[in-house]
Structure formats: structure tokens, C-alpha cells
Design a protein around this motif. Structure first.
Motif, PDB file in Angstrom:
ATOM      1  N   HIS A 136     -21.733  24.789  42.321  1.00 13.06           N
ATOM      2  CA  HIS A 136     -20.513  25.472  42.884  1.00 13.06           C
ATOM      3  C   HIS A 136     -20.562  26.814  42.495  1.00 13.06           C
ATOM      4  CE1 HIS A 136     -16.274  26.781  42.673  1.00 13.06           C
ATOM      5  NE2 HIS A 136     -16.199  26.334  43.542  1.00 13.06           N
ATOM      6  N   LYS A 137     -20.726  27.385  41.170  1.00  9.28           N
ATOM      7  CA  LYS A 137     -20.784  28.525  40.896  1.00  9.28           C
ATOM      8  C   LYS A 137     -21.930  29.304  41.514  1.00  9.28           C
ATOM      9  CE  LYS A 137     -19.910  31.780  37.582  1.00  9.28           C
ATOM     10  NZ  LYS A 137     -19.260  32.969  38.029  1.00  9.28           N
ATOM     11  N   ILE A 138     -22.953  28.829  41.379  1.00  7.03           N
ATOM     12  CA  ILE A 138     -24.348  29.657  41.889  1.00  7.03           C
ATOM     13  C   ILE A 138     -24.100  29.840  43.295  1.00  7.03           C
ATOM     14  CG2 ILE A 138     -26.807  29.177  42.304  1.00  7.03           C
ATOM     15  CD1 ILE A 138     -26.595  29.360  39.496  1.00  7.03           C
ATOM     16  N   PHE A 139     -23.542  28.872  44.150  1.00  6.86           N
ATOM     17  CA  PHE A 139     -23.425  29.330  45.527  1.00  6.86           C
ATOM     18  C   PHE A 139     -22.120  29.620  45.937  1.00  6.86           C
ATOM     19  CE2 PHE A 139     -26.960  25.934  45.264  1.00  6.86           C
ATOM     20  CZ  PHE A 139     -27.896  26.719  45.908  1.00  6.86           C
ATOM     21  N   THR A 140     -21.077  30.035  45.118  1.00  8.33           N
ATOM     22  CA  THR A 140     -19.933  30.715  45.591  1.00  8.33           C
ATOM     23  C   THR A 140     -19.736  32.071  44.865  1.00  8.33           C
ATOM     24  OG1 THR A 140     -18.707  29.460  44.018  1.00  8.33           O
ATOM     25  CG2 THR A 140     -18.792  28.451  46.278  1.00  8.33           C
ATOM     26  N   ASN A 141     -20.226  32.187  43.674  1.00  8.95           N
ATOM     27  CA  ASN A 141     -20.110  33.083  42.982  1.00  8.95           C
ATOM     28  C   ASN A 141     -20.900  33.462  41.547  1.00  8.95           C
ATOM     29  OD1 ASN A 141     -18.618  35.648  42.245  1.00  8.95           O
ATOM     30  ND2 ASN A 141     -16.861  34.612  41.188  1.00  8.95           N
ATOM     31  N   PRO A 142     -22.368  33.549  41.796  1.00  9.17           N
ATOM     32  CA  PRO A 142     -23.060  33.598  40.751  1.00  9.17           C
ATOM     33  C   PRO A 142     -22.842  34.795  39.974  1.00  9.17           C
ATOM     34  CG  PRO A 142     -24.418  34.221  43.000  1.00  9.17           C
ATOM     35  CD  PRO A 142     -22.829  33.812  43.289  1.00  9.17           C
ATOM     36  N   GLU A 184     -27.614  36.326  43.154  1.00 11.95           N
ATOM     37  CA  GLU A 184     -26.788  36.422  44.550  1.00 11.95           C
ATOM     38  C   GLU A 184     -27.749  36.985  45.531  1.00 11.95           C
ATOM     39  OE1 GLU A 184     -22.659  37.202  44.986  1.00 11.95           O
ATOM     40  OE2 GLU A 184     -23.259  39.192  45.196  1.00 11.95           O
ATOM     41  N   ILE A 231     -29.936  34.124  47.164  1.00 12.07           N
ATOM     42  CA  ILE A 231     -29.248  32.922  47.682  1.00 12.07           C
ATOM     43  C   ILE A 231     -28.580  33.685  48.942  1.00 12.07           C
ATOM     44  CG2 ILE A 231     -28.897  31.463  45.897  1.00 12.07           C
ATOM     45  CD1 ILE A 231     -25.821  32.219  45.912  1.00 12.07           C
ATOM     46  N   THR A 232     -28.363  34.690  48.993  1.00 16.80           N
ATOM     47  CA  THR A 232     -27.817  35.342  50.221  1.00 16.80           C
ATOM     48  C   THR A 232     -29.169  35.990  51.139  1.00 16.80           C
ATOM     49  OG1 THR A 232     -27.392  37.478  49.348  1.00 16.80           O
ATOM     50  CG2 THR A 232     -25.703  36.008  49.298  1.00 16.80           C
TER      51      THR A 232
END
Lengths: 231, 252
Positions: free
Chosen positions: B232-238, B244, B247-248
Motif C-alpha cells: 500500500h505504501k509503496i504504490f501510493t506514497n513511497p 516513485e 513505479i510512475t
């Protein structure tokens, strides 16, 4: 891989939202000008702006939906698109508030002028300042500037409460001015809502930039530790 | 049941190429953990160090501590013992082409001298059920070869083969990258079901897949573990800008 097309789409989305924001801000300013000078032609401009705002709202939502479906954005990109969708809805409501004010002005124009104990232009200036600042924060991705907007909301709330108190007193004591006072009260309420939408926009900007959900948490606004920050 | 994996100061080399540098992490038991990162970042080398496959390459070596449960795999065990506790599934399904479906699943057990026919039947059935393939192949177990199955079925057959030796850890190196969306979905559902019994580590290039199946995610870059946190943290607010950017899609 730099996702050039995706980045271009994000830039387009931001640009369209800023156009929408410009229209919403202009609609509020025009509605207040119409109130100040009792000019129905300005009310017509507000109505036309509202139609443009509604059309743009649908376009922005569609573009955001397409990006979610086609690009599967992550992290800051995902937060940005979610924020755009929410800010878009708030700006549309700002447009609604402007229209609502202009409709009150239409009613008031038919009534005798009255010197009411409420400073609508001053309240409008503060609410507009909140909208303007939140949009500046959006342009600059500036969470601190967005936080400064949150602290302004209390002042508008206080002005709305004072207007309620003063205008209900007018209604009680000078019943012949009740229609004017009622319309002014509704305008005050619309401006208080504009300030609430500006607050929502500022909260969405903080979420986009920092990943923190600061809704309904005054302690966060004042800079205390955020127990609801993501992760 | 699955066991946790503790990795301390793991380093790995291919010849003079230092492919893994000072990796430290704890992989929780009975969870799915995803490893992501650009090609050549070291994530596949990392999983190969967990079952000591890395050292099958003559120019490869590794140092550090890897504990699977209480077992220090570089100190207390031989590679063959470890592979019984750690199953592995690869990117391309690799069933034994001439063997029947049954023999494919039973291969590992037979290799280890397991010969009780009745119990072998039970294990094959259980493994195929656990890999969600039983209903599709139960009437052809000994008639059809593993190679006659579709790609998605072959991959689930390979999972059944890995499960047959009753491992505690299941390593999956891009297990769905060669499969169509329907087969991919079946593999992901399987991961979801299997993690209650096994500790699963999945290497994937598919970010959405990592987000869907894993509770924990680690991001590798240039042989280092940049960030390891809840998915959750990695993909919403690393926390790390490099995570970041990856993954973006801004690099990699």
C-alpha cells in the motif's frame, strides 16, 4: 521509458483544471460585482459561465477516468488524478454558488435598496482569496501554501455567523426589510460554501503533494504530527 | 505452513560483477511479498540466493546470512535439502514434456525415493487441487502429457509440482509474464489462496500484479534494496524518490 504521452495527458489535465478554476473564480467575482452594482447583465454572464463550467467538469472527469483506465497511474500520479477529480467537483460547486448569488441579486434588484448590516464584498474578497490561494498552491504544488488556506476558513465561518445574527435581527425588528435580509443571508451562506470548497481544494492539494489526508483534522492544519498520514 | 525468511548482509557476484549489495530484509511468513525493479536490478538473483540456485553457476558466489525459519541455508544445509523446503516457479512453464500430468507432479517425490503408490496418488491430487488444476485434468492424469496443456495450465502444473514436495516457501520468478490475462488472473487467485499455507515471494515486472497480490513489496535498483515496505505504501506514497520514479514509469 519516460511515458511521454502519459505526462502530456497529465499536463493537459492540469491545464484544463486551471481553465475551470479561472472560470469559477471569475464567476464568483462577477456575482459579487452584480450584487454590488445591482446589474442584471452581469448575472447573465454568471449564468453563461456556469454552463461552461458544467461542460468543462464533464470533460475533465472523462479525461481523468480515461487516464485511470488506460494508464494505471501509481503513487504521486494516482494521487494527482484523484485530487483533480475532487477539485473538479469543488470548482463546479463554486460555479453553482456564483449562480446562486446571481439569482439572489435578481430577486433583490426588484426590491427597494436597503442598508443591511453585512459586508458581503468583504466576505467575498476573503472567500475569493481562499480560492485564488488554493489554485496558486495547485499550480506550484505547494502544500504549505495550501495549509495557509485551511487556516482562513474560520474567518469566513465567523463572518457568516455574524451575518446570520445581524440579518435575523433585521428580520425581527424591521420586517419590511425581511426579503432583502433573507437574500443577503443566502448570499452569505453561498460565500461560506465557497470558502468550504476552497478548503476542500487545499486539502486535496496536500494529499496530492504529500500523501497526507488532512481532512477534518485541525491539529494537522496547525502543524502537529499527522496520525492519518499514509503509511 | 510457511516460515519467515531473514536476510542479513547478503551479497552476490557473477564473476567480478557485484550483482547484490548488502541486502537486509525480513520476509514475513504466510504472506505474499513482491519484488520489483528494472531488468538487471538483482531481484531474480536475490530469489535464486534464497534457494541456493545462484551458486549452480560456476562463476557465481554469495555471502551473508539467509535464514528460512530457523535454518541458516548457507551454513546448516545442502542445496538439495533447501530446495525441498523452497519451491520455485519460473517465467516460462517448464513441465517435463514426455511425462504424463501425474508423473510431472510426482517427479520431485519420486526423485527423493518416494514410492508409496497410494500416498503418491493422494499427494498428486492434493497438489493439483491446491494449484486449481485438478478439475481440468483429473480425467487425463496419466493419458495426457504435461506439454499437451495450455500455457496457463502448464504453469499451474509447475506450481503443483513445486507444492508436491510440501515446501514452506514458494518462489515465483515472473510466473505470469508469458500468460494471457485469464491465465494470469488464475495464477493471481492461486497466490491469494496459497499464501495461507506458504510464504510466497514473487518477482514481477507487472506493477499492478504486485499491487494486487502482495502485502509487502521490495524495490531493487542496481543490486540494492532501495525500499521495502507495505505494498500500500509503496504504490501510493513511497518514501524514496527512486521508487516513485520507477513505479510512475519515469525511468526503467
Amino acid at each position: 521509458m519516460t511515458r511521454i504521452r502519459f505526462q502530456q495527458s497529465l499536463d493537459d489535465l492540469k491545464e484544463n483544471l486551471l481553465v475551470m478554476a479561472g472560470l469559477a473564480e471569475q464567476a464568483i467575482q462577477r456575482a459579487i460585482e452584480a450584487y454590488r452594482v445591482r446589474d442584471l447583465s452581469i448575472c447573465d454572464l454568471v449564468s453563461r459561465s456556469e454552463l461552461a463550467i458544467n461542460r468543462l467538469e464533464r470533460e475533465i472527469d472523462q479525461a481523468a477516468l480515461d487516464l485511470l483506465a488506460m494508464e494505471q497511474p501509481m503513487a504521486i500520479d494516482l494521487r494527482f488524478i484523484l485530487s483533480v477529480i475532487k477539485i473538479n467537483a469543488d470548482l463546479e460547486r463554486v460555479g453553482d454558488a456564483a449562480k446562486s448569488i446571481s439569482e439572489r441579486v435578481r430577486h433583490m434588484e426588484k426590491m427597494a435598496a436597503a442598508d443591511l448590516p453585512v459586508d458581503i464584498p468583504r466576505m467575498a474578497a476573503l472567500a475569493s482569496e481562499m480560492v485564488r490561494k488554493s489554485l496558486q498552491a495547485f499550480i506550484e504544488a505547494d502544500a504549505e501554501l495550501a495549509r495557509s488556506v485551511l487556516t482562513m476558513d474560520d474567518a469566513v465561518d465567523a463572518m457568516n455567523r455574524a451575518a446570520y445574527k445581524a440579518l435575523t435581527k433585521v428580520m425581527e425588528e424591521e420586517s419590511h426589510l425581511a426579503p432583502q435580509a433573507l437574500n443577503a443571508l443566502m448570499i452569505s451562506r453561498s460565500l461560506e460554501r465557497v470558502a468550504d470548497h476552497a478548503t476542500n481544494i487545499a486539502e486535496d492539494i496536500i494529499f496530492w503533494v504529500q500523501g497526507s489526508d488532512v481532512r477534518h483534522h485541525k491539529s494537522v492544519i496547525l502543524g502537529a504530527n499527522d496520525p492519518h498520514a499514509m503509511g | 505452513m510457511g516460515v519467515g525468511i531473514e536476510v542479513i548482509n547478503l551479497n552476490a557476484w557473477y564473476g567480478t560483477n557485484h550483482t547484490l549489495q548488502d541486502i537486509n530484509l525480513n520476509i514475513p511468513a504466510n504472506h505474499a511479498t513482491a519484488l520489483i525493479g528494472p531488468s538487471g536490478c538483482g531481484k531474480s538473483t536475490f530469489v535464486r540466493c534464497i534457494n541456493r540456485m545462484h551458486e549452480t553457476n560456476p562463476i557465481a558466489r554469495a555471502t551473508g546470512i539467509v535464514r528460512i525459519g530457523d535454518l541458516d541455508i548457507y551454513k546448516d544445509a545442502k542445496p538439495v535439502q533447501i530446495r525441498r523446503r523452497v519451491g520455485m516457479v519460473f517465467q516460462r512453464p517448464n513441465p517435463f514434456p514426455t511425462m504424463s500430468i501425474y508423473d510431472n507432479v510426482a517427479a520431485g517425490l519420486k526423485l527423493n525415493g518416494y514410492s508409496n503408490r497410494r500416498s503418491l496418488d493422494e499427494i498428486v491430487e492434493r497438489s493439483l487441487k491446491n494449484s486449481a488444476l485438478w478439475d481440468e485434468v483429473k480425467d487425463d492424469l496419466k493419458k495426457k502429457s504435461g506439454a499437451s496443456l495450455s500455457g496457463g495450465q502448464q504453469q499451474r502444473l509447475c506450481i503443483a509440482r513445486a507444492l508436491a514436495v510440501d515446501p514452506e516457501v514458494l518462489l515465483m520468478d515472473e510466473p505470469a509474464s508469458a500468460l494471457d490475462p485469464v491465465s494470469t488472473s488464475k495464477i493471481e487467485d492461486l497466490i491469494f489462496q496459497l499464501k495461507s499455507q506458504y510464504t510466497i515471494v514473487i518477482v514481477t515486472h507487472n506493477m499492478q500484479q504486485a499491487a494486487r497480490v502482495a502485502e509487502k513489496t521490495g524495490f531493487f535498483l542496481n543490486g540494492r534494496m532501495v525500499e521495502f515496505d507495505s505494498t500500500h505504501k509503496i504504490f501510493t506514497n513511497p518514501s524514496d524518490k527512486r521508487t516513485e520514479d520507477y513505479i510512475t514509469g519515469r525511468f526503467g
